[in-house]
Enzyme design. Sequence first.
Site, PDB file in Angstrom:
ATOM      1  N   SER A 122       0.861  -1.189   0.000  1.00  0.00           N
ATOM      2  CA  SER A 122       0.000   0.000   0.000  1.00  0.00           C
ATOM      3  C   SER A 122       0.896   1.236   0.000  1.00  0.00           C
ATOM      4  O   SER A 122       2.098   1.142   0.277  1.00  0.00           O
ATOM      5  CB  SER A 122      -0.891   0.003   1.240  1.00  0.00           C
ATOM      6  OG  SER A 122      -0.086   0.196   2.396  1.00  0.00           O
TER       7      SER A 122
ATOM      8  N   ASP B  88      -0.691  -1.535  -4.190  1.00  0.00           N
ATOM      9  CA  ASP B  88      -2.091  -1.773  -3.812  1.00  0.00           C
ATOM     10  C   ASP B  88      -2.815  -0.431  -3.699  1.00  0.00           C
ATOM     11  O   ASP B  88      -2.334   0.473  -3.008  1.00  0.00           O
ATOM     12  CB  ASP B  88      -2.098  -2.509  -2.461  1.00  0.00           C
ATOM     13  CG  ASP B  88      -3.477  -2.982  -2.054  1.00  0.00           C
ATOM     14  OD1 ASP B  88      -4.285  -3.285  -2.937  1.00  0.00           O
ATOM     15  OD2 ASP B  88      -3.732  -3.064  -0.830  1.00  0.00           O
TER      16      ASP B  88
ATOM     17  N   ASP C  81      -6.204   2.819  -8.540  1.00  0.00           N
ATOM     18  CA  ASP C  81      -7.554   2.862  -7.975  1.00  0.00           C
ATOM     19  C   ASP C  81      -8.185   4.208  -8.303  1.00  0.00           C
ATOM     20  O   ASP C  81      -8.020   5.189  -7.582  1.00  0.00           O
ATOM     21  CB  ASP C  81      -7.496   2.640  -6.458  1.00  0.00           C
ATOM     22  CG  ASP C  81      -8.885   2.672  -5.827  1.00  0.00           C
ATOM     23  OD1 ASP C  81      -9.862   2.932  -6.554  1.00  0.00           O
ATOM     24  OD2 ASP C  81      -8.987   2.432  -4.614  1.00  0.00           O
TER      25      ASP C  81
ATOM     26  N   HIS D  31     -10.941  -7.946  -3.347  1.00  0.00           N
ATOM     27  CA  HIS D  31     -10.273  -7.278  -2.221  1.00  0.00           C
ATOM     28  C   HIS D  31     -10.988  -7.681  -0.934  1.00  0.00           C
ATOM     29  O   HIS D  31     -12.071  -8.251  -0.959  1.00  0.00           O
ATOM     30  CB  HIS D  31     -10.334  -5.756  -2.412  1.00  0.00           C
ATOM     31  CG  HIS D  31      -9.347  -5.257  -3.408  1.00  0.00           C
ATOM     32  ND1 HIS D  31      -8.287  -4.454  -3.071  1.00  0.00           N
ATOM     33  CD2 HIS D  31      -9.234  -5.465  -4.745  1.00  0.00           C
ATOM     34  CE1 HIS D  31      -7.579  -4.179  -4.145  1.00  0.00           C
ATOM     35  NE2 HIS D  31      -8.134  -4.775  -5.187  1.00  0.00           N
TER      36      HIS D  31
ATOM     37  N   GLY E 182     -10.061  -9.821   1.539  1.00  0.00           N
ATOM     38  CA  GLY E 182     -10.094 -11.279   1.703  1.00  0.00           C
ATOM     39  C   GLY E 182     -10.171 -11.761   3.148  1.00  0.00           C
ATOM     40  O   GLY E 182     -10.321 -12.959   3.392  1.00  0.00           O
TER      41      GLY E 182
ATOM     42  N   ASN F 104      -7.006 -10.557  -2.220  1.00  0.00           N
ATOM     43  CA  ASN F 104      -6.102  -9.758  -1.375  1.00  0.00           C
ATOM     44  C   ASN F 104      -6.366 -10.000   0.108  1.00  0.00           C
ATOM     45  O   ASN F 104      -7.519  -9.958   0.541  1.00  0.00           O
ATOM     46  CB  ASN F 104      -6.315  -8.266  -1.636  1.00  0.00           C
ATOM     47  CG  ASN F 104      -5.982  -7.855  -3.050  1.00  0.00           C
ATOM     48  OD1 ASN F 104      -5.582  -8.669  -3.867  1.00  0.00           O
ATOM     49  ND2 ASN F 104      -6.137  -6.579  -3.325  1.00  0.00           N
TER      50      ASN F 104
ATOM     51  N   ASN G 219      -4.888  -8.736   3.986  1.00  0.00           N
ATOM     52  CA  ASN G 219      -4.008  -7.903   4.802  1.00  0.00           C
ATOM     53  C   ASN G 219      -4.384  -8.005   6.283  1.00  0.00           C
ATOM     54  O   ASN G 219      -3.581  -8.403   7.114  1.00  0.00           O
ATOM     55  CB  ASN G 219      -4.075  -6.444   4.318  1.00  0.00           C
ATOM     56  CG  ASN G 219      -3.170  -5.531   5.113  1.00  0.00           C
ATOM     57  OD1 ASN G 219      -2.123  -5.963   5.599  1.00  0.00           O
ATOM     58  ND2 ASN G 219      -3.557  -4.286   5.270  1.00  0.00           N
ATOM     59  N   THR G 220      -5.627  -7.646   6.602  1.00  0.00           N
ATOM     60  CA  THR G 220      -6.041  -7.552   8.010  1.00  0.00           C
ATOM     61  C   THR G 220      -5.802  -8.848   8.784  1.00  0.00           C
ATOM     62  O   THR G 220      -5.377  -8.819   9.937  1.00  0.00           O
ATOM     63  CB  THR G 220      -7.532  -7.149   8.084  1.00  0.00           C
ATOM     64  OG1 THR G 220      -7.699  -5.931   7.364  1.00  0.00           O
ATOM     65  CG2 THR G 220      -7.979  -6.953   9.513  1.00  0.00           C
TER      66      THR G 220
END
Length: 287
Positions: free
Chosen positions: A49, A84, A105, A207, A209, A229, A231-232
């Site tokens: 990111s 990202d 984006d 996104h 995921g 994707n 991340n969290t």
Amino acid sequence: MVISAKEMLQQARAGKYAVAQMNINNLEWTKSVLAVAQELQSPMILGVSEGAGKYMTGYKTVVAMTNAMLEEMGITVPVALHLDHGSYEHCYKCIDAGFMSVMFDGSHYPIEENVAKTRELVEVCHSKGISIEAEVGSIGGEEDGVIGMGECADPDECKKIADLGVDFLAAGIGNIHGKYPANWQGLSFETLEAVKAKVGDLPLVLHGGTGIPDDMIKKAISLGVAKINVNTENQLAFAAATRKYIEAGKDLEGKGFDPRKLLAPGAEAIKDVVRTKLELFGSVGKA
Ligand code: 13P
């Protein structure tokens, strides 16, 4: 192995599996993600990111670190470094820094402006052999404590962006970043099918995921999603493992504070998340 993100996703689309985009934030995360990709012989996309790029001192550092790690860890599976949710300006920064893939984006712009900027970036990226992802239909998430519901993309707008020659497309189908609220309606497969009908075999990106039930993930892959994707979930696992280590007082044992020991449980926790996701996405053994 050098294959482009575009090729990775075309293969995934044809083989009905999805390539994971694991977002990276520092050396430990990158090391964990790469180690598991190699262990499970899976292709991998490393997502960066804008915030993570800044944290790591800039995109050139990220490129240099990743390339050196690929060599020194003996990674032979296909790996692509991918911006990202890039802004127009940051796409250019990453192109200059040596990224192999970027996401522009433009979903917050009016569709005509999204089209114009995406068109320009597709040309620039393709002239340099770089893959490009675009977005239609904003993917919500938590901002200032309020969780915004994800939009559903307009299939005709998706077609407009797809026709520009983007390599893969993130279409909002009710997915959001971060944790899903208790009253979340689930993914809109109706939207996904309508988008697929308009864009054909173009690989689609999911996104957010983290926290999507496994059966929905599998259905999304069967309907054309070829990149997911995450991340969290890695952040949560990293934080929980680190907290457990500190609460057990282990950081105070031995020869005093050692960041290599303190960060080790979190790094292992990330490996567990990555292993689980690669199994679920079906990319194990596909390198
Ligand atoms: P999560 O943080 O919800 O896993 O989403 C990651 C993502 O979509 C990055 O673009």
